[in-house]
Design an enzyme around this catalytic site. Structure first.
Site, PDB file in Angstrom:
ATOM      1  N   GLY A  58       2.919  -2.056   7.464  1.00 53.72           N
ATOM      2  CA  GLY A  58       1.496  -2.241   8.098  1.00 53.72           C
ATOM      3  C   GLY A  58       0.838  -1.539   6.572  1.00 53.72           C
ATOM      4  N   SER A  59      -0.275  -0.821   6.839  1.00 55.73           N
ATOM      5  CA  SER A  59      -1.159  -0.037   5.838  1.00 55.73           C
ATOM      6  C   SER A  59      -0.622   1.054   5.437  1.00 55.73           C
ATOM      7  CB  SER A  59      -2.540   0.210   6.658  1.00 55.73           C
ATOM      8  OG  SER A  59      -3.017   1.346   5.669  1.00 55.73           O
TER       9      SER A  59
END
Lengths: 396, 133
Positions: B61-62
């Protein structure tokens, strides 16, 4: 990992806690990626600036770094914030957000970071030489500095770029080493590249197909700087591409051409681009039309001004650029032309990092696959069009 | 039993293991205020990672996830230590800036050897994990 005696002393805290913590981060990540040592870097470009992404947590971390006495020892420029630092009220940004965003900028400035607030530092004089080691974040800037300028960086993050700015070093792995800059696939372009939107689409398809592998493009035509900017941005959005080579275009292509034997060739056509576009596009309600993802160059500002002169856009066309380019565009009278036509010109921010929902936006039109990808991801109906079509639609 | 692996972020802690088979995004995957996993697709959805020796494959993810870990550490909701099969940059960054011990690349698969609720001692300085139960 091997550390010089000076670096060992930095790890022992001889140059203060901020330097020690920064080096600790670079060494830990270097060990994860198998780096044998640290190398000096000439400059940094730091991401993680918009309050929308940082929130309280990231803002507090930055303030803590500043309070610990972190100071840049190399040139460091800054990615876009979540708002135009002067015209945020006109943009419709809530005050609470603005207060948080100002805290972020204050922390960076007190650490000696230049508040350039742009994703295109390479358009405002931050231009590393070929072969130079740098520590850059922001995927489009990484792609540009590696590919078009031939400098060397990995896809860094906010904390690692700040750590490199504070220590002047980065861990030696990945794209910093020539063996990892060799091409992995040949992309044979069989598409007509008539507009920058086409280049953007080509980049988007390439990133989807290759993930983070290094493409070697054939048949890219003669893209202008703006086309390479939007293509790289799209490559780095749908995939994790940090470096591309273009025969006859990029500085390392001739070297890279020596490593094409036995690698797979993938053909990309206009049909592939249209299919990728169809996955992003939906029918937006009352869209706001955006130009400037990545931030507009002076040439794009001029083209836009010439296109909108005398038109009536009623606030529906928004143009995003850096404060550096804005200043030049203002002197050249271009900002006034766009604003007189009912367009808006904002600095320091863009459609990807501004709090569009809080600003009351309902839909987005853009000439950028990167911008379109994110506006769709953020829940907005999205159109992807050339600049000419955006302007026409905005005038309706 | 002692597993030997790689130190990514140092520190020594003892605690109860929470073992998850899915990769973890701290940005959007956990409520930093409560420490509860909120990712609806995660097999440990609803479990609390606060104070646990948190064992899972790797991060995803981010990059904002690094800051979420930091915020949890500040709020006192972070895990006591993290054990990964093989870690990645976002988690490594989060643990280093938050002083959370992190080890990976152990000589036995931690997802198989360590069970939920077991007491484990993580000596990240040495890159070792001791299963105490």
């Amino acid at each position: 990992m091997y550390l010089t005696r000076k670096q060992e002393r930095m790890m022992d805290g001889e140059e203060g806690i901020a330097v020690r913590k920064s080096l600790e981060l670079l060494v830990a990540l270097g060990s994860v990626f198998g780096a044998e040592k640290l190398v000096p870097v000439e400059s940094a470009h730091i991401s993680g600036v918009s309050y929308k992404n940082l929130g309280e947590a990231g803002t507090e971390w930055l303030e803590e770094q500043a309070a610990m006495g972190a100071k840049c020892r190399i040139r460091a420029t800054l990615n876009p914030a979540g708002m135009d630092m002067e015209k945020w009220e006109e943009m419709g940004v809530p005050e609470e957000f603005a207060i948080g965003q100002k805290r972020v900028l204050d922390a960076f400035v007190s650490m000696g970071v230049e508040p350039t607030c742009t994703c295109t530092p390479y358009l405002i004089g931050h231009v590393p030489r070929r072969g130079t080691q740098v520590a850059w974040a922001e995927s489009n800037a990484v792609c540009f500095v590696n590919s078009v300028l031939g400098a060397r960086t990995n896809r860094e993050s906010g904390p690692t770029t700040l750590a490199s700015a504070v220590t002047g070093v980065a861990a030696l792995y990945g794209y910093r080493l020539p063996e990892n800059r060799k091409p992995a696939k040949i992309i044979q372009v069989e598409a007509d590249l008539d507009s920058r939107l086409d280049y953007s689409g080509l980049g988007y398809v390439t990133g989807k197909l290759l993930g983070s592998a290094v493409p070697f493009f054939r048949g890219l035509g003669l893209p202008d700087m703006e086309s390479m900017k939007t293509m790289g941005a799209a490559c780095a959005t749908s995939g994790g591409i940090a470096l591309w080579h273009g025969m006859g275009i990029t500085p390392e292509a001739e070297w890279a051409a020596g490593y094409l034997d036995g690698i797979e060739t993938i053909t990309i056509t206009n049909k592939d681009i249209e299919e990728a576009k169809a996955k992003i596009v939906s029918d937006p309600d009352n869209p706001t039309y955006c130009i400037g993802c990545p931030h507009c160059s002076l040439k794009e500002m001029e083209e836009t001004a010439n296109m909108v002169r005398g038109k009536s856009l009623d606030g529906k066309l928004w143009v995003f650029t850096s404060r550096g380019v804005y200043e030049q565009a203002e002197k050249a009278g271009l900002v006034k032309v766009i604003e007189d036509a009912g367009g808006r010109v904002y600095r320091d921010t863009c459609m990807v990092v501004a709090p569009l929902h809080e600003m009351g936006w309902q839909g987005v039109g853009t000439n950028s696959f990167k911008g379109g990808h994110y506006s769709t991801a953020h829940g907005f109906g999205t159109k992807l069009q050339t600049v000419d079509d955006l302007v026409k639609e905005a005038e309706k | 039993m002692i597993l030997k692996g790689r130190k990514v972020m140092g520190g020594i802690v003892e605690g109860e293991a929470l073992v998850c088979m899915d990769s973890m995004s701290f940005y959007g995957g956990v409520d930093p205020v409560t420490g509860i996993i909120t990712d609806p697709g995660h097999s440990c959805n609803g479990m609390n990672i606060t104070g646990k020796v948190f064992v899972f494959p790797t991060g995803k993810g981010s990059t904002v996830g690094s800051y979420v870990i930091y915020r949890m550490a500040k709020l006192g909701t972070a895990p006591a230590a993290i054990i990964n099969v093989e870690t990645e940059a976002i988690l490594a960054t989060g643990c280093v800036i938050s002083d959370i011990p992190l080890v990976d690349m152990l000589d036995q698969d931690p997802l198989k050897v360590i069970k939920n609720g077991m007491r484990v001692r993580v000596n990240a300085d040495d890159g070792t994990v001791e299963v105490l139960d």
